[in-house]
Design a protein around this motif. Structure first.
Motif, PDB file in Angstrom:
ATOM      1  N   GLY A   1       3.060  -7.103 -16.769  1.00 12.97           N
ATOM      2  CA  GLY A   1       1.775  -6.989 -16.088  1.00 12.97           C
ATOM      3  C   GLY A   1       1.927  -6.832 -14.589  1.00 12.97           C
ATOM      4  O   GLY A   1       1.219  -6.036 -13.960  1.00 12.97           O
ATOM      5  N   VAL A   2       2.857  -7.602 -14.000  1.00 13.01           N
ATOM      6  CA  VAL A   2       3.103  -7.495 -12.563  1.00 13.01           C
ATOM      7  C   VAL A   2       3.614  -6.106 -12.208  1.00 13.01           C
ATOM      8  O   VAL A   2       3.187  -5.493 -11.212  1.00 13.01           O
ATOM      9  N   LEU A   3       4.532  -5.581 -13.022  1.00 15.76           N
ATOM     10  CA  LEU A   3       5.074  -4.246 -12.773  1.00 15.76           C
ATOM     11  C   LEU A   3       3.975  -3.183 -12.882  1.00 15.76           C
ATOM     12  O   LEU A   3       3.897  -2.262 -12.054  1.00 15.76           O
ATOM     13  N   MET A   4       3.143  -3.291 -13.897  1.00 15.97           N
ATOM     14  CA  MET A   4       2.051  -2.324 -14.064  1.00 15.97           C
ATOM     15  C   MET A   4       1.071  -2.404 -12.902  1.00 15.97           C
ATOM     16  O   MET A   4       0.600  -1.384 -12.392  1.00 15.97           O
ATOM     17  N   PHE A   5       0.764  -3.624 -12.474  1.00 15.00           N
ATOM     18  CA  PHE A   5      -0.186  -3.781 -11.372  1.00 15.00           C
ATOM     19  C   PHE A   5       0.375  -3.184 -10.087  1.00 15.00           C
ATOM     20  O   PHE A   5      -0.335  -2.485  -9.363  1.00 15.00           O
ATOM     21  N   TYR A   6       1.660  -3.467  -9.805  1.00 14.07           N
ATOM     22  CA  TYR A   6       2.238  -3.005  -8.544  1.00 14.07           C
ATOM     23  C   TYR A   6       2.421  -1.493  -8.520  1.00 14.07           C
ATOM     24  O   TYR A   6       2.015  -0.819  -7.564  1.00 14.07           O
ATOM     25  N   PHE A   7       3.028  -0.954  -9.575  1.00 11.98           N
ATOM     26  CA  PHE A   7       3.376   0.469  -9.545  1.00 11.98           C
ATOM     27  C   PHE A   7       2.236   1.389  -9.962  1.00 11.98           C
ATOM     28  O   PHE A   7       2.199   2.544  -9.536  1.00 11.98           O
ATOM     29  N   VAL A   8       1.313   0.897 -10.790  1.00  8.43           N
ATOM     30  CA  VAL A   8       0.234   1.776 -11.278  1.00  8.43           C
ATOM     31  C   VAL A   8      -1.086   1.489 -10.568  1.00  8.43           C
ATOM     32  O   VAL A   8      -1.699   2.392  -9.997  1.00  8.43           O
ATOM     33  N   VAL A   9      -1.513   0.225 -10.590  1.00  4.71           N
ATOM     34  CA  VAL A   9      -2.807  -0.103  -9.980  1.00  4.71           C
ATOM     35  C   VAL A   9      -2.751   0.086  -8.465  1.00  4.71           C
ATOM     36  O   VAL A   9      -3.573   0.790  -7.873  1.00  4.71           O
ATOM     37  N   LEU A  10      -1.753  -0.556  -7.821  1.00  7.81           N
ATOM     38  CA  LEU A  10      -1.621  -0.386  -6.374  1.00  7.81           C
ATOM     39  C   LEU A  10      -1.117   0.999  -6.011  1.00  7.81           C
ATOM     40  O   LEU A  10      -1.424   1.517  -4.938  1.00  7.81           O
ATOM     41  N   GLY A  11      -0.342   1.608  -6.899  1.00  5.55           N
ATOM     42  CA  GLY A  11       0.244   2.906  -6.590  1.00  5.55           C
ATOM     43  C   GLY A  11      -0.654   4.089  -6.857  1.00  5.55           C
ATOM     44  O   GLY A  11      -0.375   5.187  -6.361  1.00  5.55           O
ATOM     45  N   PHE A  12      -1.735   3.888  -7.613  1.00  4.52           N
ATOM     46  CA  PHE A  12      -2.600   5.017  -7.929  1.00  4.52           C
ATOM     47  C   PHE A  12      -3.199   5.580  -6.644  1.00  4.52           C
ATOM     48  O   PHE A  12      -3.733   4.833  -5.825  1.00  4.52           O
ATOM     49  N   PRO A  13      -3.077   6.893  -6.421  1.00  2.93           N
ATOM     50  CA  PRO A  13      -3.502   7.465  -5.129  1.00  2.93           C
ATOM     51  C   PRO A  13      -4.996   7.305  -4.893  1.00  2.93           C
ATOM     52  O   PRO A  13      -5.819   7.522  -5.786  1.00  2.93           O
TER      53      PRO A  13
ATOM     54  N   VAL B   1       0.831  -1.196   0.000  1.00  2.00           N
ATOM     55  CA  VAL B   1       0.000   0.000   0.000  1.00  2.00           C
ATOM     56  C   VAL B   1       0.875   1.259   0.000  1.00  2.00           C
ATOM     57  O   VAL B   1       0.834   2.066  -0.941  1.00  2.00           O
ATOM     58  N   ASP B   2       1.658   1.421   1.049  1.00  2.00           N
ATOM     59  CA  ASP B   2       2.435   2.654   1.193  1.00  2.00           C
ATOM     60  C   ASP B   2       3.526   2.778   0.133  1.00  2.00           C
ATOM     61  O   ASP B   2       3.674   3.830  -0.493  1.00  2.00           O
ATOM     62  N   ALA B   3       4.320   1.712  -0.058  1.00  2.00           N
ATOM     63  CA  ALA B   3       5.460   1.792  -0.976  1.00  2.00           C
ATOM     64  C   ALA B   3       5.037   2.079  -2.419  1.00  2.00           C
ATOM     65  O   ALA B   3       5.561   3.009  -3.047  1.00  2.00           O
ATOM     66  N   PRO B   4       4.096   1.317  -3.008  1.00  2.00           N
ATOM     67  CA  PRO B   4       3.736   1.622  -4.403  1.00  2.00           C
ATOM     68  C   PRO B   4       3.116   2.995  -4.573  1.00  2.00           C
ATOM     69  O   PRO B   4       3.348   3.662  -5.585  1.00  2.00           O
ATOM     70  N   ARG B   5       2.336   3.463  -3.578  1.00  2.00           N
ATOM     71  CA  ARG B   5       1.744   4.793  -3.689  1.00  2.00           C
ATOM     72  C   ARG B   5       2.821   5.877  -3.609  1.00  2.00           C
ATOM     73  O   ARG B   5       2.760   6.879  -4.334  1.00  2.00           O
ATOM     74  N   GLN B   6       3.787   5.668  -2.731  1.00  2.00           N
ATOM     75  CA  GLN B   6       4.861   6.659  -2.615  1.00  2.00           C
ATOM     76  C   GLN B   6       5.688   6.705  -3.896  1.00  2.00           C
ATOM     77  O   GLN B   6       6.027   7.795  -4.385  1.00  2.00           O
ATOM     78  N   ILE B   7       6.005   5.534  -4.459  1.00  2.00           N
ATOM     79  CA  ILE B   7       6.801   5.497  -5.684  1.00  2.00           C
ATOM     80  C   ILE B   7       6.026   6.105  -6.845  1.00  2.00           C
ATOM     81  O   ILE B   7       6.563   6.888  -7.636  1.00  2.00           O
TER      82      ILE B   7
END
Length: 317
Positions: free
Chosen positions: A300-312, A88-94
């Motif tokens: 797909g994993v990278l997009m999910f982690y950094f974009v989907v989980l990271g989207f504020p 939660v915190d890490a992908p959103r911060q990145i």
């Protein structure tokens, strides 16, 4: 005023400290809690030295002990806390870090543009040679022309070279990030050089071109993303040094270094996954569709982690 009277007048502060010990110490009252704790330690020393009533001394011993445990207690392992931190915190911060966005746009934008220019031989016939050099391109052709024949020894040693080279690029971007301009230069230069290499080897009729594309497909997403993340972490340090926001440079650098930790940890994990893929999957005689499927899954994993989980969603916590 004697010591006994002085200590007795401090009972109101003892009561306040006791109340704080029983509740949650928030960032707003942390300084007050620490001040009351230090004052209670001084009161305990006076009470013991001047032999005040045993009940008072015992009470202060217990109060100081509770406050000490509350202030310095170690955190217990909480799986849910770690889960929230990682997913939660890490992908959103990145995702929300402008330094990461700038690094990603610069790297992948220049990489794609350079690859197109190198591939388009009719419009830019000497672009790849001018950027990378004829000797380097010939060496790449000679290395990949034999094809992937299952000789793991040869390709693992070659994978080690590329791992060292690309990891070195990431470490350089991170190390020079504190100076900003050198980091941006290294990032842009390597994006152009790597793009030119990929574009040239993707041309029709280039010796070893098909083998090269098959070799880099599987590990490319992890490795390229790791380089961009390393540059983003370095730029975060540099921004802390030059944009202090009213703090001292040392304090600003420390604060931004903490923000850079999740970015650099993510980059290190990407490099590790790239190394695993480059050592065992890329040089293997597996069918190309399987390697392409691995690359698609990785992307797909990278997009999910950094974009989907990271989207504020309501901002960082």
């Amino acid at each position: 005023m004697n010591v006994a009277t002085l200590v007795e007048k401090r009972r109101a502060q003892w009561a306040e400290l006791e109340t704080l010990c029983g509740g949650v110490v928030s960032p707003e009252n942390a300084a007050r809690f620490a001040a009351l704790y230090r004052a209670a330690c001084a009161d305990l020393a006076l009470a013991s030295a001047y032999q005040l009533p045993p009940g008072t001394v015992t009470y202060l011993h217990r109060l100081v002990g509770r406050a000490h445990s509350r202030l310095y207690r170690s955190k217990r392992f909480d799986p849910m806390t770690w889960f929230d931190t990682i997913f939660v915190d890490a992908p959103r911060q990145i995702f929300s870090d402008p330094c990461v966005r700038i690094a990603a746009i610069l790297f992948f934008g220049l990489f794609s543009l350079s690859a197109y220019l190198a591939y388009n031989e009719e419009a830019f016939p000497t672009y790849a040679e001018d950027i990378v050099g004829v000797a380097t391109l010939e060496q790449m052709e000679d290395s990949f022309e034999p094809g992937l024949d299952g000789n793991f020894g040869h390709y693992i040693s070659m994978a080690g070279f590329y791992i060292k080279h690309n990891t070195g690029i990431g470490l350089q971007c991170f190390a020079y990030g504190i100076l900003l301009i050198p980091c941006v230069f290294i990032l842009c230069y390597n994006a152009v050089a790597l793009g030119a290499s990929f574009g040239y080897m993707a041309r029709e009729g280039v010796p070893g071109g098909d083998t090269f594309c098959e070799f880099v497909t599987a590990h490319g997403p992890f490795e390229l993303t790791a380089i961009a993340l390393s540059a983003g972490a370095g730029l975060r340090l540099g921004m802390g040094l030059f944009r202090t926001e009213g703090r001292t440079r040392v304090a600003s650098l420390k604060a931004n270094a903490l923000q850079a930790v999740p970015i650099m940890v993510a980059a290190a994990i990407m490099f590790f996954l790239a190394a695993f893929t480059e050592g065992f999957i890329s040089p293997s005689p597996l069918y190309y569709p399987l390697k392409a499927a691995w690359a698609i899954m990785s992307s797909g994993v990278l997009m999910f982690y950094f974009v989907v989980l990271g989207f504020p969603r309501g901002g960082l916590r």
